[in-house]
Design a protein around this motif. Structure first.
Motif, PDB file in Angstrom:
ATOM      1  N   LYS A 121      21.392  97.423  11.522  1.00 42.99           N
ATOM      2  CA  LYS A 121      21.341  96.068  10.984  1.00 42.99           C
ATOM      3  C   LYS A 121      22.683  95.387  11.240  1.00 42.99           C
ATOM      4  CE  LYS A 121      18.731  97.602   7.049  1.00 42.99           C
ATOM      5  NZ  LYS A 121      18.929  97.942   5.651  1.00 42.99           N
ATOM      6  N   VAL A 124      16.871  89.296   8.136  1.00 41.74           N
ATOM      7  CA  VAL A 124      17.609  90.517   8.458  1.00 41.74           C
ATOM      8  C   VAL A 124      17.524  90.685   9.964  1.00 41.74           C
ATOM      9  CG1 VAL A 124      17.775  93.005   8.100  1.00 41.74           C
ATOM     10  CG2 VAL A 124      16.941  91.546   6.246  1.00 41.74           C
ATOM     11  N   ILE A 126      18.152  93.268  13.142  1.00 40.59           N
ATOM     12  CA  ILE A 126      18.386  94.627  13.622  1.00 40.59           C
ATOM     13  C   ILE A 126      18.828  94.493  15.062  1.00 40.59           C
ATOM     14  CG2 ILE A 126      17.393  96.906  14.012  1.00 40.59           C
ATOM     15  CD1 ILE A 126      15.081  95.917  12.121  1.00 40.59           C
ATOM     16  N   LEU A 145      11.569  97.834   7.728  1.00 43.31           N
ATOM     17  CA  LEU A 145      12.267  96.901   6.845  1.00 43.31           C
ATOM     18  C   LEU A 145      11.293  95.970   6.138  1.00 43.31           C
ATOM     19  CD1 LEU A 145      14.774  97.962   8.372  1.00 43.31           C
ATOM     20  CD2 LEU A 145      15.617  95.633   8.343  1.00 43.31           C
ATOM     21  N   GLU A 172      14.588 104.032   6.200  1.00 41.84           N
ATOM     22  CA  GLU A 172      15.537 102.933   6.352  1.00 41.84           C
ATOM     23  C   GLU A 172      16.954 103.379   6.016  1.00 41.84           C
ATOM     24  OE1 GLU A 172      16.536  98.447   4.682  1.00 41.84           O
ATOM     25  OE2 GLU A 172      14.561  99.304   4.258  1.00 41.84           O
ATOM     26  N   ASP A 195      20.155 103.439   8.530  1.00 40.91           N
ATOM     27  CA  ASP A 195      21.415 102.745   8.226  1.00 40.91           C
ATOM     28  C   ASP A 195      22.609 103.687   8.423  1.00 40.91           C
ATOM     29  OD1 ASP A 195      20.074 100.408   7.617  1.00 40.91           O
ATOM     30  OD2 ASP A 195      20.234 100.656   5.440  1.00 40.91           O
TER      31      ASP A 195
END
Length: 189
Positions: free
Chosen positions: A6, A53, A55, A105, A160, A164
């Motif tokens: 992200k 958001v 990515i 997401l 997720e 990350d």
């Protein structure tokens, strides 16, 4: 080294630089028509990290592909997705990887469906949408893909969080220390 992660709120200029590097066709496919630099700058300034958001797919620390997930906070919870990949990095599975990550997401943010609009001649995005069982319909000269999103689970939340951590580790391993990118000097008039 290829790293997916992200973008942080202070990194919207990375998305801006990526979108500005797109050729005219890819820019038209992303924005459903030709747009100039001022439009792209304005578009990137609207991204706040809450409503959208991003990515990114980084190659050697440079953003080469992006999935912009725009979230709807209504009870219907329909999210919109736009995917871009620079020409030299297309046909390498990056678009599919970005869509798969965006689905996780969207799922974890309780979206019920994911909508992607693309021009009729953007066969790549239509192909990617079909991979994820998206239903395609024609609407005003565009193809609209609608992908159903399952409810979040402990597994999707973990996926997720793991992504990350892996993205952060990959960025550090690649020598990219998550610092704001240097600003390009303003053009002199």
């Amino acid at each position: 080294m290829r790293v997916y992660r992200k973008l942080l709120p202070f990194e919207t200029s990375r998305l801006e630089h990526h979108l500005l590097r797109l050729d005219d066709d890819d820019r038209a496919w992303r924005f459903s028509g030709g747009v100039g630099e001022a439009f792209i700058v304005s578009h990137c300034r609207r991204i706040d990290g809450l409503q959208a958001v991003v990515i990114g797919c980084f190659e050697d620390g440079v953003l080469r592909g992006a999935a912009e997930l725009w979230l709807d906070r209504s009870p219907a919870a329909r999210a919109e997705l736009a995917v871009t990949v620079e020409r030299a990095w297309q046909d390498q599975g990056i678009g599919s990887d970005l869509l798969r990550r965006a689905l996780v997401l969207a799922r974890n943010r309780s979206a019920r469906s994911l909508c992607m609009l693309c021009l009729l001649d953007n066969r790549r995005m239509q192909h990617i949408a079909r991979k994820f069982e998206g239903s395609l319909s024609l609407l005003d000269g565009q193809a609209e893909a609608d992908i159903l999103v399952p409810y979040p689970t402990q597994g999707s939340l973990w996926e997720e969080a793991f992504a990350d951590g892996l993205g952060l580790f990959g960025s550090l391993w690649d020598g990219f220390a998550l610092q704001p990118p240097p600003r390009e000097p303003a053009a002199r008039l």
